[in-house]
Scaffold this active site. Structure first.
Site, PDB file in Angstrom:
ATOM      1  N   CYS A 119       0.829  -1.204   0.000  1.00  0.00           N
ATOM      2  CA  CYS A 119       0.000   0.000   0.000  1.00  0.00           C
ATOM      3  C   CYS A 119       0.865   1.258   0.000  1.00  0.00           C
ATOM      4  CB  CYS A 119      -0.886  -0.009   1.244  1.00  0.00           C
ATOM      5  SG  CYS A 119      -2.041   1.363   1.280  1.00  0.00           S
ATOM      6  N   CYS A 131      -2.623  -0.777   8.744  1.00  0.00           N
ATOM      7  CA  CYS A 131      -2.027  -2.122   8.771  1.00  0.00           C
ATOM      8  C   CYS A 131      -0.535  -2.008   9.070  1.00  0.00           C
ATOM      9  CB  CYS A 131      -2.181  -2.832   7.439  1.00  0.00           C
ATOM     10  SG  CYS A 131      -3.657  -2.452   6.511  1.00  0.00           S
ATOM     11  N   TYR A 143     -23.725 -14.804  22.120  1.00  0.00           N
ATOM     12  CA  TYR A 143     -23.171 -13.623  21.441  1.00  0.00           C
ATOM     13  C   TYR A 143     -23.266 -13.864  19.931  1.00  0.00           C
ATOM     14  CZ  TYR A 143     -21.207 -13.062  26.087  1.00  0.00           C
ATOM     15  OH  TYR A 143     -21.056 -12.957  27.446  1.00  0.00           O
ATOM     16  N   CYS A 160     -11.564 -13.082  19.239  1.00  0.00           N
ATOM     17  CA  CYS A 160     -10.743 -12.159  18.453  1.00  0.00           C
ATOM     18  C   CYS A 160      -9.674 -11.541  19.346  1.00  0.00           C
ATOM     19  CB  CYS A 160     -11.618 -11.068  17.829  1.00  0.00           C
ATOM     20  SG  CYS A 160     -12.526 -10.123  19.053  1.00  0.00           S
TER      21      CYS A 160
END
Ligand SMILES: C[S@@+](CC[C@H](N)C(=O)[O-])C[C@H]1O[C@@H](n2cnc3c(N)ncnc32)[C@H](O)[C@@H]1O
Length: 493
Positions: free
Chosen positions: A101, A110, A354, A448
């Site tokens: 990028c 990132c 969840y 996560c």
């Protein structure tokens, strides 16, 4: 974004070229703020910073790539933990690659783009392993990380910010125009926005929409949000491109309704991009810098208000406010892994705690007797029910409210398998205690956040469970985030 400083006084934090000269201060005393020090970077931490060990000290080094040798400036030290920032890369090392990028280095998005992808996966596994060891779970069997099918153009949702304060890159003249930006926050700077022309992790169609919106807004002099003064109309542009169907949802977040400005703008954007399936406006009148609108203030300006994703044969509708995994291709593999780990035979009652919009519940329904989802956000529950009906799934039901209250429901059948997919903070202690005694034969924990997952798994082990397998999956390449599917079984089995 991890809150690190992008510009420290007198320090240029931009990536520096590799050279071999280094006027490094060599000293045997403990490093102090302001010292310059040479370090070999061995990996990265959960914030994406390079890590190094030297003289019994642990270094966390901003802007350092694993495998490199750097000259770094010490910023602070607490006991044996030192924070530093790269001043100069002396040797980029064998793991360095060209970042895909153009905005890498200034954009806070990132942080791992300059690291070889296989090395990213090794580093992610090391993060999971360190989290489990830190909670006394060195015995946990941890698989290699499942790579993403593509490390670029994988993201199905990006949230861009409008701002009157554009980040000026170090190679630009100091007096370059800086009164408008549409993009992502500069690394560590919540008030400066990098004007993003192309984002390597989003779809090309989203790049094109971003360019159109910028051009139209500038041409029409529509005021962008000022993050300090809290003035201006345009706050966020959220572009969702369904990874499996290519349908696009545009969500424009504004500070007031302003229909006379927003409606013609939306019409023109839609006219230029036929791939846009729906255009919605949300109003966020609060000072908080979030792309979430005030309750009840979403307006659908074009299309049905949702886009379609096809996941493992299911037709799922996603609205602007719904949670949906941001990497559609890899999400399919995540759900396949959950299905494998649930090891259903068709006779089980399954809880999906969840459950969000119910994707896991719906994926498991075919192989279960009944699936019950628990979710606190009413619109997500409504989406889950609609998705079940749309796919003709009759053995899934959804309980709205706090998962802990849901588990206390007297009329629900006991589960044989429990899937939990909590937010980053993990599970409440009371919920862990309840989960442990529901009588399930398997818990599949989707996480996560390895730190909170390891903490919860350690508690479940104290409560009579055993971790059987940890399967890490890279959902967001070039970032230090890592998803895990963790299977637990009763200790007696
Ligand atoms: C990581 S998402 C899970 C998404 C879902 N499994 C999927 O794949 O689409 C976590 C979900 O937990 C919900 N949530 C947060 N706190 C909750 C609570 N106390 N009780 C029930 N649901 C909660 C959030 O609204 C969110 O939808």
């Amino acid at each position: 974004m991890d809150g690190e400083a992008g510009h420290l006084e007198g320090v240029d934090l931009e990536p520096t070229p590799c050279t071999s000269a280094s006027p490094v201060v060599v000293s045997t005393r403990k490093p102090r703020p302001g010292d310059e020090i040479e370090l070999e970077i061995t990996g990265f931490d959960a914030r994406g910073r390079g890590i190094a060990e030297r003289d019994g000290m642990h270094f966390s080094v901003r802007r350092a790539t694993a495998g490199s040798r750097v000259r770094a400036l010490v910023l602070k030290r607490r006991k044996s933990n030192v924070e530093a920032v790269v001043l100069e890369t002396l040797d980029a090392g064998p793991l360095a690659v060209a970042a895909p990028c153009a905005h890498f280095g200034s954009c806070g998005g990132c942080s791992l783009q300059s690291l070889d992808y296989a090395a990213q996966l090794d580093g992610l596994r090391a993060i999971v392993s360190a989290a489990f060891r830190a909670h006394g779970l060195a015995h946990a069997p941890i698989d290699a990380v499942l790579p993403a099918p593509s490390a670029v153009r994988y993201r199905n949702k990006m949230e861009f910010s409008f701002s009157t304060r554009r980040w000026i890159a170090p190679d630009e003249p100091r007096d370059a125009p800086n009164g408008f930006a549409l993009g992502l926050h500069a690394v560590g700077l919540h008030t400066k926005v990098v004007d993003i022309r192309s984002c390597a992790i989003q779809a090309e169609s989203a790049d094109a929409i971003l360019a159109t919106v910028r051009a139209l807004v500038v041409e029409r002099s529509i005021p962008a949000w000022d993050p300090r003064l809290h003035t201006g109309l345009l706050r966020h542009l959220v572009v969702r491109v369904a990874g499996t169907t290519g349908e696009v949802l545009v969500n424009l977040v504004t500070s007031t309704g302003a229909p006379d400005v927003i409606e013609p703008l939306a019409r023109e954007i839609v006219a230029r991009h036929p791939e846009i399936a729906t255009f919605v406006q949300n109003v966020n009148s609060r000072p908080a810098d979030t792309a979430i609108g005030d309750p009840g203030r979403e307006r659908v300006l074009f299309g049905p208000g949702t886009i379609r994703e096809r996941i493992l044969g299911l037709d799922l509708h996603v609205s602007a406010g719904s949670f949906f995994q941001t990497n559609s291709a890899q999400a399919e593999r995540l759900f396949e892994i959950v299905r494998e780990e649930a090891a259903l035979t068709g006779s089980e009652t399954v809880y999906d705690l969840y459950c969000g919009t119910g994707t896991i519940a719906l994926v498991l329904a075919e192989a279960a007797r009944e699936v019950i989802g628990f979710e606190i956000v009413p619109s997500a529950v409504a989406d889950a029910r609609a998705n079940a009906a749309r796919n003709g799934i009759e053995n899934a039901r959804f309980v709205e409210g706090d998962a802990l209250d849901g588990l206390a429901h007297p009329d629900l059948p006991a589960p044989e398998v429990c899937v939990v997919d909590p937010p980053r903070a993990g599970l409440h202690k009371k919920l862990l205690a309840r989960l442990a005694v529901l009588g399930a034969r398997r818990i599949v924990y989707v996480s996560c956040h390895p730190g909170s997952a390891a903490n919860d798994v350690a508690e479940l082990e104290r409560l009579g469970w055993r971790v059987a397998r940890v399967r890490p999956i890279d959902l967001v390449p070039h970032t230090p985030h890592i998803e895990c599917v963790i299977t637990l079984v009763p200790r007696s089995t």
